[in-house]
Design an enzyme around this catalytic site. Structure first.
Site, short mmCIF file in Angstrom:
data_model
loop_
_atom_site.label_atom_id
_atom_site.label_comp_id
_atom_site.label_asym_id
_atom_site.label_seq_id
_atom_site.Cartn_x
_atom_site.Cartn_y
_atom_site.Cartn_z
N ALA A 132 17.97 66.44 -34.87
CA ALA A 132 17.43 67.79 -34.97
C ALA A 132 17.68 68.58 -33.70
CB ALA A 132 15.93 67.74 -35.24
N TRP B 96 3.50 66.62 -31.29
CA TRP B 96 3.24 66.33 -29.87
C TRP B 96 3.71 64.91 -29.53
CZ3 TRP B 96 -2.12 68.57 -28.01
CH2 TRP B 96 -2.19 69.93 -28.34
N TYR C 241 11.84 77.70 -34.87
CA TYR C 241 11.91 76.25 -35.01
C TYR C 241 11.13 75.78 -36.24
CZ TYR C 241 11.04 71.30 -34.20
OH TYR C 241 10.94 69.94 -34.36
#
Length: 291
Positions: A59, A149, A124
């Site tokens: 990604a 996170w 994003y």
């Protein structure tokens, strides 16, 4: 199983390779080895290997740079994912797609569950959501794994950044109005390993249990490392200049894990404690010292 991993040099990809190697036939492919934006190359590669499972971790993950390079972010995260999904369906492979908490706008007061309606507020998040849609549309045997996170050894993350700052500064300013769910990459990899043998397809939120603010997470890091001299100073997000908007609350609740009888991840503080213990040992060799 024969398992193909895209983005194998990344934080999650490399962890999965180490988790799965030995128990399965693992095909780790880095960006240099597989350009996911090239549909013909993707199709040829998948047809050549004919994996049972594809774990798609590749990604474009820079949230702020995605605002400046939206075309690149969409090309990789959305259309590259479409190429992988189409190829997975072609060979009948299960597909695990790694998505993000940033598919949500952050307006909800409680943690988001899998059935909540996504509404990203940055580029994003929009690219990852479109990737989800392509996976659902083109691959019948799919797992969409939303995580958040993420942190782990040797890679850029909020946890590692705070640790490095605390080694060199007596005061750190951290936003206190941004809430989420920290996730230790080792715990995420262990869950994905469990998921591979299942057929309960759909969307999963996969994070360490519990919710905290960035400020609370930074405080916990400083405490775990015994940096009593370091003061963590609270600031508001509008005082911290960033190109991309961040959701104020992107905490995730892992309802699908429990509904499908899978193993929930441990609480975020226990996971952080385990990681910081490993980090102390690794940093004796200067891994995070900047040398």
């Amino acid at each position: 199983m024969k398992i193909l991993i895209t983005g194998a040099a990344g934080q999650l990809g490399s962890t999965l390779v180490s988790f799965l190697f030995g128990a399965h036939e693992v095909i780790p492919l880095t960006r240099a080895e597989l350009d996911i934006t090239n549909p013909n190359r993707v199709k040829e590669t998948i047809l050549m290997h004919r994996p049972d499972v594809i774990i798609h971790t590749a990604a474009y993950t820079d949230v702020d740079m995605s605002e400046k390079h939206a075309d690149t972010a969409f090309h990789i995260n959305a259309f590259g994912t479409r190429n992988i999904a189409e190829a997975a369906e072609l060979v009948g492979a299960k597909l695990v797609y790694i998505s993000s908490d940033y598919v949500f706008d952050g307006m909800k007061k409680e943690p988001y569950i899998e059935s909540d309606c996504p509404s990203p507020i940055n580029i994003y998040g929009s690219t990852k959501l479109l990737g989800e849609k392509f996976v659902e549309l083109y691959c019948s045997k799919h797992f969409v794994v939303r995580t958040a996170w993420l942190y782990g050894m040797g890679q850029r993350s909020f946890v590692n950044t705070i640790y490095k700052l605390a080694r060199s500064q007596n005061e750190i300013s951290v936003v206190t109005d941004c809430y989420g769910s920290p996730t230790y990459v080792m715990d995420l990899a262990a869950f994905i390993t469990e998921l591979l043998s299942k057929e309960n397809y759909g969307i999963y939120h996969v994070v360490n249990e519990g919710v905290c603010s960035r400020f609370e997470l930074a405080q916990a890091i400083v405490q775990e490392m015994g940096f009593d001299h370091v003061q963590v100073r609270p600031i508001l997000s509008h005082q911290f200049e960033q190109s991309a908007l961040r959701p104020a609350n992107s905490a995730l609740a892992c309802a699908a894990i429990r509904m499908n009888g899978l193993t929930p991840l441990r609480d975020w503080r226990s996971a952080l404690q385990a990681y910081m213990g490993n980090l102390k040992q690794s940093d004796e060799g200067g891994l995070f010292s900047g040398h």
